[in-house]
Scaffold this active site. Structure first.
Site, PDB file in Angstrom:
ATOM      1  N   ARG A   1      -2.598  -3.274   3.684  1.00  0.00           N
ATOM      2  CA  ARG A   1      -1.358  -3.551   2.944  1.00  0.00           C
ATOM      3  C   ARG A   1      -0.181  -2.781   3.546  1.00  0.00           C
ATOM      4  NH1 ARG A   1       0.606  -1.799  -2.756  1.00  0.00           N
ATOM      5  NH2 ARG A   1       2.013  -3.511  -3.274  1.00  0.00           N
TER       6      ARG A   1
ATOM      7  N   HIS B   1       3.508  -4.154   4.702  1.00  0.00           N
ATOM      8  CA  HIS B   1       4.774  -3.611   4.179  1.00  0.00           C
ATOM      9  C   HIS B   1       5.616  -2.991   5.289  1.00  0.00           C
ATOM     10  CE1 HIS B   1       3.888  -3.478  -0.409  1.00  0.00           C
ATOM     11  NE2 HIS B   1       3.383  -4.548   0.157  1.00  0.00           N
TER      12      HIS B   1
ATOM     13  N   HIS C   1      -6.015 -10.380   0.382  1.00  0.00           N
ATOM     14  CA  HIS C   1      -6.415 -10.015  -0.987  1.00  0.00           C
ATOM     15  C   HIS C   1      -7.906 -10.236  -1.218  1.00  0.00           C
ATOM     16  CE1 HIS C   1      -1.973 -10.398  -2.509  1.00  0.00           C
ATOM     17  NE2 HIS C   1      -2.165  -9.382  -1.688  1.00  0.00           N
TER      18      HIS C   1
ATOM     19  N   ASN D   1       6.537   0.171  -3.313  1.00  0.00           N
ATOM     20  CA  ASN D   1       5.598   0.894  -2.440  1.00  0.00           C
ATOM     21  C   ASN D   1       4.882   2.050  -3.139  1.00  0.00           C
ATOM     22  OD1 ASN D   1       5.755  -0.613  -0.108  1.00  0.00           O
ATOM     23  ND2 ASN D   1       7.508   0.509   0.718  1.00  0.00           N
TER      24      ASN D   1
END
Ligand code: HEM
Length: 321
Positions: free
Chosen positions: A68, A72, A194, A97
């Site tokens: 992840r 980001h 995911h 975040n």
């Protein structure tokens, strides 16, 4: 190197790990290159792999955390390690975040790389190598990471607020990914990340705390989620992203087809003609390969190369000159 095997042995380990399940990326047009450190730090990928193997063994939440984090990073100012920078108004401080974790694992990997090759390998490349290794260590296919990214020196909290939100419609998601040069089908396959990790109840409770519940949820799954997220504990509880959340596999897409997608942004992929084909297409072995290819593409977003940016010495600090 303490208890570590020799660099040559590590290089053999990582070559085997990658060769078992890997794809070769199409030629990049970004100034990045597979094997960028072949002469300047030949053992870099083995060092990162070994460090990630230790970190994920000690803590099984590290792999999803790093995957992840790479996303980001790339979606805000490109893949320039701006997400790693510490400071009062940096991306790390943004509300979007606050759940990011795994920074210690990147610190460990970067330190190990600095010990072997001081001042040569960017934190941005370490993060992309580590994200690939996180997927391999969780059971997915690897890929050859085009490298040569340089580290940014700027990180702005507000910019991280533009990251995709779980409540976004498919049109909004297509738009956000499109602005980063990623197609709707790449967006669908990347959402397959995911398949590992957890999401806090607050990211999907709007689907189950209403009467009636979100009609796209399978009734048994809605009941399960309500049980997992009792109102009193809603701020402090997280739920597995799919039904095999420790393993990188295509279960995420099978779950969506069964009405068991966790986030609105996951489940709605099935109900839009621009994305539903991708849900079915990745509901099996093709997912591994498609995901690897899409990660190579994502890892090239707005990168700094050549003389831009710097090679950060410490993973979370701009160099002091
Ligand atoms: C399509 C748009 C996306 C949305 C709206 C979204 C949203 C979210 C949300 C809300 C969470 C829960 C984490 C938290 O709030 O602490 C999450 C977790 C996660 N996301 Fe995404 N995400 C998207 C795409 C991606 C992509 C492209 C990747 C990587 C390639 C990714 C990787 C992950 C991983 C691995 C987790 C689990 C993290 C953990 O266990 O700590 N996501 N995502």
């Amino acid at each position: 190197m303490g208890r570590w095997p020799s660099p040559a042995l590590l290089a053999i380990f990582v070559t085997i790990a990658l060769a078992m399940n890997s794809i070769i990326p199409a030629a990049a047009h970004t100034g990045l290159k597979v094997g960028f450190y072949r002469h300047s730090c030949p053992q870099v990928e083995a060092i990162v792999y070994n460090s990630m193997a230790q970190s994920t063994k000690a803590d099984d939440t590290v792999a999803p955390g790093i995957l992840r984090m790479a996303f980001h990073d790339c979606f805000v100012r490109g893949c320039d390690a701006s997400v790693l920078l510490e400071g009062p108004n940096t991306e790390r401080r943004a509300r979007t975040n606050t759940g990011l974790h795994g920074f210690d694992a990147i610190d460990a990997a970067k330190r190990a790389v600095e010990n072997a090759c001081p001042g040569v390998v960017s934190a941005a490349d370490v993060l992309q190598f580590a994200a690939r290794d996180a997927v391999v260590l969780a059971g997915g296919y690897g890929w050859h990471v085009p490298a040569g990214r340089r580290d940014g020196t700027v990180s702005i909290m507000e910019e991280a607020l533009n990251l995709p939100a779980p409540s976004m419609t498919v049109s909004q998601l297509i738009d956000v990914f499109g602005r980063k040069g990623l197609s709707p089908s790449q967006m669908v396959v990347l959402s397959g990340a995911h398949t590992i990790g957890k999401a806090p109840c607050v990211t999907f409770d709007d689907r189950v705390q209403t009467t009636p519940v979100d009609p796209t949820l399978a009734p048994s799954f809605a009941t399960f989620l309500k049980g997992q997220c009792p109102y009193a504990a809603i701020q402090s509880t997280s739920v597995d992203m799919d039904s095999t959340a420790h393993t990188f596999d295509s279960q995420y897409f099978k779950d969506i087809i069964a009405g068991r997608g966790l986030l609105t942004s996951d489940q709605s992929l099935l109900y839009d003609s621009r994305t539903s084909g991708g849900v079915y297409a990745n509901n099996g072995a093709a997912f591994y390969r498609n995901f690897a290819k899409a990660m190579v593409k994502m890892s090239q977003i707005e990168v700094l190369t050549g003389l831009d940016g710097e090679i950060r010495r410490q993973f979370d600090q701009v160099n002091s000159h």
